[in-house]
Design a protein around this motif. Sequence first.
Motif, PDB file in Angstrom:
ATOM      1  N   VAL A 238       0.840  -1.202   0.000  1.00  0.00           N
ATOM      2  CA  VAL A 238       0.000   0.000   0.000  1.00  0.00           C
ATOM      3  C   VAL A 238       0.876   1.254   0.000  1.00  0.00           C
ATOM      4  N   GLN A 239       1.952   1.232   0.782  1.00  0.00           N
ATOM      5  CA  GLN A 239       2.861   2.389   0.801  1.00  0.00           C
ATOM      6  C   GLN A 239       3.460   2.637  -0.575  1.00  0.00           C
ATOM      7  N   GLN A 240       3.824   1.576  -1.264  1.00  0.00           N
ATOM      8  CA  GLN A 240       4.400   1.698  -2.607  1.00  0.00           C
ATOM      9  C   GLN A 240       3.396   2.348  -3.559  1.00  0.00           C
ATOM     10  N   ILE A 241       2.159   1.905  -3.511  1.00  0.00           N
ATOM     11  CA  ILE A 241       1.111   2.453  -4.378  1.00  0.00           C
ATOM     12  C   ILE A 241       0.857   3.922  -4.061  1.00  0.00           C
ATOM     13  N   ILE A 242       0.731   4.221  -2.782  1.00  0.00           N
ATOM     14  CA  ILE A 242       0.426   5.592  -2.367  1.00  0.00           C
ATOM     15  C   ILE A 242       1.604   6.522  -2.664  1.00  0.00           C
ATOM     16  N   LYS A 243       2.809   6.052  -2.441  1.00  0.00           N
ATOM     17  CA  LYS A 243       3.987   6.888  -2.700  1.00  0.00           C
ATOM     18  C   LYS A 243       4.067   7.247  -4.183  1.00  0.00           C
ATOM     19  N   ALA A 244       3.873   6.270  -5.062  1.00  0.00           N
ATOM     20  CA  ALA A 244       3.923   6.532  -6.505  1.00  0.00           C
ATOM     21  C   ALA A 244       2.830   7.522  -6.911  1.00  0.00           C
ATOM     22  N   THR A 245       1.649   7.355  -6.347  1.00  0.00           N
ATOM     23  CA  THR A 245       0.538   8.257  -6.656  1.00  0.00           C
ATOM     24  C   THR A 245       0.848   9.676  -6.177  1.00  0.00           C
ATOM     25  N   ALA A 246       1.325   9.793  -4.952  1.00  0.00           N
ATOM     26  CA  ALA A 246       1.645  11.116  -4.394  1.00  0.00           C
ATOM     27  C   ALA A 246       2.761  11.800  -5.190  1.00  0.00           C
ATOM     28  N   GLU A 247       3.738  11.036  -5.640  1.00  0.00           N
ATOM     29  CA  GLU A 247       4.821  11.605  -6.446  1.00  0.00           C
ATOM     30  C   GLU A 247       4.296  12.147  -7.771  1.00  0.00           C
ATOM     31  N   ARG A 248       3.389  11.398  -8.408  1.00  0.00           N
ATOM     32  CA  ARG A 248       2.822  11.869  -9.677  1.00  0.00           C
ATOM     33  C   ARG A 248       2.036  13.161  -9.469  1.00  0.00           C
ATOM     34  N   ILE A 249       1.248  13.213  -8.406  1.00  0.00           N
ATOM     35  CA  ILE A 249       0.462  14.422  -8.131  1.00  0.00           C
ATOM     36  C   ILE A 249       1.393  15.583  -7.789  1.00  0.00           C
ATOM     37  N   GLY A 250       2.445  15.303  -7.043  1.00  0.00           N
ATOM     38  CA  GLY A 250       3.414  16.340  -6.718  1.00  0.00           C
ATOM     39  C   GLY A 250       4.066  16.932  -7.955  1.00  0.00           C
ATOM     40  N   ARG A 251       4.379  16.097  -8.931  1.00  0.00           N
ATOM     41  CA  ARG A 251       4.981  16.579 -10.176  1.00  0.00           C
ATOM     42  C   ARG A 251       3.988  17.407 -10.987  1.00  0.00           C
ATOM     43  N   MET A 252       2.710  17.099 -10.876  1.00  0.00           N
ATOM     44  CA  MET A 252       1.703  17.797 -11.681  1.00  0.00           C
ATOM     45  C   MET A 252       1.368  19.167 -11.107  1.00  0.00           C
ATOM     46  N   GLY A 253       1.367  19.273  -9.799  1.00  0.00           N
ATOM     47  CA  GLY A 253       0.921  20.517  -9.190  1.00  0.00           C
ATOM     48  C   GLY A 253       2.055  21.414  -8.862  1.00  0.00           C
TER      49      GLY A 253
END
Length: 172
Positions: free
Chosen positions: A157-172
């Motif tokens: 779950v941490q792996q999934i959430i970390k990847a998602t948060a990184e993508r959102i961080g790059r977008m915003g």
Amino acid sequence: MSQIVAAIDLRVVQLEKQGVTGMALANQMMGHMADLQMIYNTASDRDLRKLCQRFPGFGRYAMLMEEVSEQNQTMAMSGTHPYGDLPDLPEPLKTALVHVLRAAADLERDFQATADDGRGDNQGRLTTARWRWADDLEKLIYQFQSAELPLQTQALVQQIIKATAERIGRMG
């Protein structure tokens, strides 16, 4: 239902324009899995075919997820699935995880649509949505840390959430 299918279609098209395909696409579309499952559960085969014809990106995503599902079943039956021995998440955690992933998918799609538009008039709304998502993410992380789950489950779950948060961080 058409609105959900159109949103999935749009995100698939956005990702494909960036060269994201195959398992990378499936991983980035994780937030749409619950919606896809709901569509499978409610649409007839005929309606599903029509949706795939009308929304080709959705059709490609549906086919990809069918392939992933078949691979998962094959690995589970042969005993080679890397996560085959993990228990199901408790329903409150599963619901919270789906909520956070679905909100992330919506946020990613909206950020990309704004970037594609070249207009910044949605930036304030997107920033607010991103903060709300970050708050929900913090609550989810706390829920997972408080739960008695196998370490492998928490790591996944941490792996999934970390990847998602990184993508959102790059977008915003």
